[in-house]
Design a protein around this motif. Structure first.
Motif, PDB file in Angstrom:
ATOM      1  N   ASP A 145     -26.143 -42.357 -38.078  1.00 17.03           N
ATOM      2  CA  ASP A 145     -25.406 -41.271 -38.714  1.00 17.03           C
ATOM      3  C   ASP A 145     -24.105 -41.029 -37.949  1.00 17.03           C
ATOM      4  O   ASP A 145     -24.066 -41.092 -36.725  1.00 17.03           O
ATOM      5  CB  ASP A 145     -26.258 -39.994 -38.729  1.00 17.03           C
ATOM      6  N   SER A 146     -23.054 -40.735 -38.674  1.00 13.29           N
ATOM      7  CA  SER A 146     -21.734 -40.575 -38.044  1.00 13.29           C
ATOM      8  C   SER A 146     -21.663 -39.388 -37.084  1.00 13.29           C
ATOM      9  O   SER A 146     -20.776 -39.337 -36.229  1.00 13.29           O
ATOM     10  CB  SER A 146     -20.662 -40.411 -39.122  1.00 13.29           C
ATOM     11  N   LEU A 179     -12.312 -47.622 -28.661  1.00 17.25           N
ATOM     12  CA  LEU A 179     -12.033 -46.288 -28.132  1.00 17.25           C
ATOM     13  C   LEU A 179     -10.554 -45.926 -28.277  1.00 17.25           C
ATOM     14  O   LEU A 179     -10.181 -44.772 -28.142  1.00 17.25           O
ATOM     15  CB  LEU A 179     -12.423 -46.216 -26.654  1.00 17.25           C
ATOM     16  N   LEU A 180      -9.727 -46.904 -28.549  1.00 17.41           N
ATOM     17  CA  LEU A 180      -8.290 -46.667 -28.659  1.00 17.41           C
ATOM     18  C   LEU A 180      -7.812 -46.571 -30.097  1.00 17.41           C
ATOM     19  O   LEU A 180      -6.883 -45.835 -30.408  1.00 17.41           O
ATOM     20  CB  LEU A 180      -7.523 -47.807 -27.968  1.00 17.41           C
ATOM     21  N   HIS A 181      -8.456 -47.310 -30.992  1.00 13.74           N
ATOM     22  CA  HIS A 181      -7.882 -47.508 -32.321  1.00 13.74           C
ATOM     23  C   HIS A 181      -8.573 -46.691 -33.409  1.00 13.74           C
ATOM     24  O   HIS A 181      -8.439 -46.997 -34.580  1.00 13.74           O
ATOM     25  CB  HIS A 181      -7.927 -49.007 -32.684  1.00 13.74           C
ATOM     26  N   GLN A 182      -9.327 -45.666 -33.000  1.00 15.54           N
ATOM     27  CA  GLN A 182      -9.914 -44.803 -34.019  1.00 15.54           C
ATOM     28  C   GLN A 182      -8.824 -43.914 -34.620  1.00 15.54           C
ATOM     29  O   GLN A 182      -7.819 -43.604 -33.977  1.00 15.54           O
ATOM     30  CB  GLN A 182     -11.027 -43.945 -33.420  1.00 15.54           C
ATOM     31  N   LYS A 183      -9.020 -43.504 -35.853  1.00 13.74           N
ATOM     32  CA  LYS A 183      -7.991 -42.759 -36.560  1.00 13.74           C
ATOM     33  C   LYS A 183      -7.844 -41.336 -36.046  1.00 13.74           C
ATOM     34  O   LYS A 183      -6.831 -40.695 -36.253  1.00 13.74           O
ATOM     35  CB  LYS A 183      -8.313 -42.735 -38.061  1.00 13.74           C
ATOM     36  N   SER A 184      -8.869 -40.828 -35.397  1.00 17.23           N
ATOM     37  CA  SER A 184      -8.820 -39.434 -34.971  1.00 17.23           C
ATOM     38  C   SER A 184      -9.509 -39.273 -33.626  1.00 17.23           C
ATOM     39  O   SER A 184     -10.250 -40.133 -33.158  1.00 17.23           O
ATOM     40  CB  SER A 184      -9.525 -38.536 -36.006  1.00 17.23           C
ATOM     41  N   GLU A 185      -9.240 -38.142 -32.998  1.00 17.48           N
ATOM     42  CA  GLU A 185      -9.899 -37.785 -31.740  1.00 17.48           C
ATOM     43  C   GLU A 185     -11.412 -37.753 -31.936  1.00 17.48           C
ATOM     44  O   GLU A 185     -12.176 -38.214 -31.084  1.00 17.48           O
ATOM     45  CB  GLU A 185      -9.387 -36.411 -31.293  1.00 17.48           C
ATOM     46  N   TRP A 186     -11.877 -37.229 -33.072  1.00 21.00           N
ATOM     47  CA  TRP A 186     -13.309 -37.142 -33.357  1.00 21.00           C
ATOM     48  C   TRP A 186     -13.944 -38.526 -33.391  1.00 21.00           C
ATOM     49  O   TRP A 186     -15.016 -38.753 -32.852  1.00 21.00           O
ATOM     50  CB  TRP A 186     -13.517 -36.436 -34.690  1.00 21.00           C
ATOM     51  N   ILE A 218     -27.670 -31.710 -35.044  1.00 19.88           N
ATOM     52  CA  ILE A 218     -27.424 -33.105 -34.660  1.00 19.88           C
ATOM     53  C   ILE A 218     -28.407 -34.014 -35.385  1.00 19.88           C
ATOM     54  O   ILE A 218     -29.621 -33.844 -35.265  1.00 19.88           O
ATOM     55  CB  ILE A 218     -27.578 -33.308 -33.134  1.00 19.88           C
ATOM     56  N   PRO A 219     -27.933 -34.995 -36.153  1.00 22.85           N
ATOM     57  CA  PRO A 219     -28.839 -35.935 -36.821  1.00 22.85           C
ATOM     58  C   PRO A 219     -29.659 -36.722 -35.792  1.00 22.85           C
ATOM     59  O   PRO A 219     -29.195 -36.973 -34.674  1.00 22.85           O
ATOM     60  CB  PRO A 219     -27.893 -36.868 -37.582  1.00 22.85           C
ATOM     61  N   ARG A 269     -12.894 -41.245 -31.870  1.00 26.20           N
ATOM     62  CA  ARG A 269     -12.931 -41.805 -30.522  1.00 26.20           C
ATOM     63  C   ARG A 269     -14.100 -41.228 -29.736  1.00 26.20           C
ATOM     64  O   ARG A 269     -14.802 -41.927 -29.012  1.00 26.20           O
ATOM     65  CB  ARG A 269     -11.606 -41.525 -29.804  1.00 26.20           C
ATOM     66  N   ASP A 270     -14.312 -39.911 -29.852  1.00 28.10           N
ATOM     67  CA  ASP A 270     -15.438 -39.290 -29.156  1.00 28.10           C
ATOM     68  C   ASP A 270     -16.766 -39.838 -29.673  1.00 28.10           C
ATOM     69  O   ASP A 270     -17.714 -40.015 -28.918  1.00 28.10           O
ATOM     70  CB  ASP A 270     -15.402 -37.767 -29.331  1.00 28.10           C
ATOM     71  N   LEU A 271     -16.835 -40.095 -30.984  1.00 27.44           N
ATOM     72  CA  LEU A 271     -18.053 -40.655 -31.564  1.00 27.44           C
ATOM     73  C   LEU A 271     -18.348 -42.021 -30.964  1.00 27.44           C
ATOM     74  O   LEU A 271     -19.483 -42.319 -30.569  1.00 27.44           O
ATOM     75  CB  LEU A 271     -17.912 -40.769 -33.083  1.00 27.44           C
ATOM     76  N   MET A 272     -17.352 -42.892 -30.872  1.00 33.24           N
ATOM     77  CA  MET A 272     -17.569 -44.209 -30.301  1.00 33.24           C
ATOM     78  C   MET A 272     -17.934 -44.112 -28.824  1.00 33.24           C
ATOM     79  O   MET A 272     -18.744 -44.877 -28.314  1.00 33.24           O
ATOM     80  CB  MET A 272     -16.318 -45.082 -30.474  1.00 33.24           C
ATOM     81  N   SER A 273     -17.363 -43.144 -28.108  1.00 28.47           N
ATOM     82  CA  SER A 273     -17.730 -42.944 -26.706  1.00 28.47           C
ATOM     83  C   SER A 273     -19.201 -42.589 -26.585  1.00 28.47           C
ATOM     84  O   SER A 273     -19.887 -43.014 -25.649  1.00 28.47           O
ATOM     85  CB  SER A 273     -16.873 -41.833 -26.082  1.00 28.47           C
TER      86      SER A 273
END
Length: 273
Positions: A153-154, A227-234, A147-148, A236-240
């Motif tokens: 970091d993304s 949380l809704l408009h991210q391109k992928s599940e990953w 984990i960075p 969305r989890d990152l923004m959460s």
């Protein structure tokens, strides 16, 4: 260090449902704890409460509770850090022995005292972010190598006890986003970050979509767009992970200003022993 008066037995800072309700009946805990617990239970048992996983976890007695006497004192930091360690140990043992629904539902809810008057959401965010930064500074576990440490970091996640965590904060100032207002005081609900990967792997994307649909009806404001408009599940989890406190305005953000500190103790030292 465990605070005896906020422990069910003087040995652990974690409470289960039966212990907390018994202590409340005996009036052996501060009144604000009893009222926070009552409000929390009443809220997550509403028929239209969005996160049905939280409701199910409470029904199956899989929520553990910890009581923070303050957001600023050393004894409170140490007590809650021990609670996180104890929770992660229980979660690790449960997951090792049975990969079933219970291991996915085990959660930690931390109750904080009420303020004399309601703060703004930004003030609550500063309080809890300072608290989380101090827990990290006192953490006896080394930061996970994968984990960075840079929150920009993304792949960054908040970590304690050698685990990456998802920390959901509810505040009394979330008047419009009702799903983030669970009691008259701050509440932090903690899960291991990887539990969501296991949940989606077991049940797919359908539960997530149902939760968002329920949020649309329950909250007085549309779900937070990032949380809704991210391109992928990953994504969305990152923004959460980064939006631990979510604003009542969909054009506002309360990003966690994380400050990394290297561990001070021996990296091989285990805080559970």
């Amino acid at each position: 260090m465990i605070i005896d008066r906020l422990s069910p037995d003087g040995l652990t800072p974690l409470w289960n449902k039966i212990q907390l309700e018994s202590a409340s009946d005996k009036c052996s805990l501060p009144d604000w704890v009893h009222k926070s617990y009552e409000a929390f239970i009443e809220t997550i048992h509403q028929d239209n409460f969005p996160c049905f996983f939280g409701t199910l976890a409470e029904q199956k007695r899989m929520i553990r509770y910890a009581i923070a006497p303050s957001l600023t004192t050393s004894e409170s930091f140490d007590h809650i850090l021990e609670a996180v360690y104890a929770y992660l140990e229980e979660e690790r043992n449960l997951t090792a022995n049975e990969i079933n629904e219970n291991s996915l539902l085990l959660s930690l809810a931390i109750f904080f005292p009420w303020e004399a008057e309601e703060y703004s959401l930004e003030q609550y965010a500063k309080q809890i972010y300072d608290f989380l930064n101090e827990l990290h500074r006192r953490d006896r576990f080394p930061w996970p190598e994968e984990i960075p440490t840079d929150p920009n970091d993304s792949e960054w996640r908040y970590c304690l006890g050698g685990r990456s965590l998802f920390v959901n904060i509810s505040t009394p100032a979330n008047h419009e986003r009702r799903s983030r207002n669970l009691a008259p005081g701050l509440i932090a609900v903690i899960n291991p970050d990887d539990v969501f990967e296991r949940v989606w792997k077991r049940w797919g994307e359908d539960p997530r979509h149902k939760i968002y649909k329920r949020m649309e009806k329950y909250d007085r404001i549309p779900p937070y767009p990032l949380l809704l408009h991210q391109k992928s599940e990953w994504e969305r989890d990152l923004m959460s992970a980064k939006l631990t406190v979510i604003s009542d305005r969909n054009d506002g953000e309360c990003i966690f200003p994380f400050r990394y500190h290297p561990v001070n103790s021996n990296p091989g030292e285990c805080p559970f022993h």
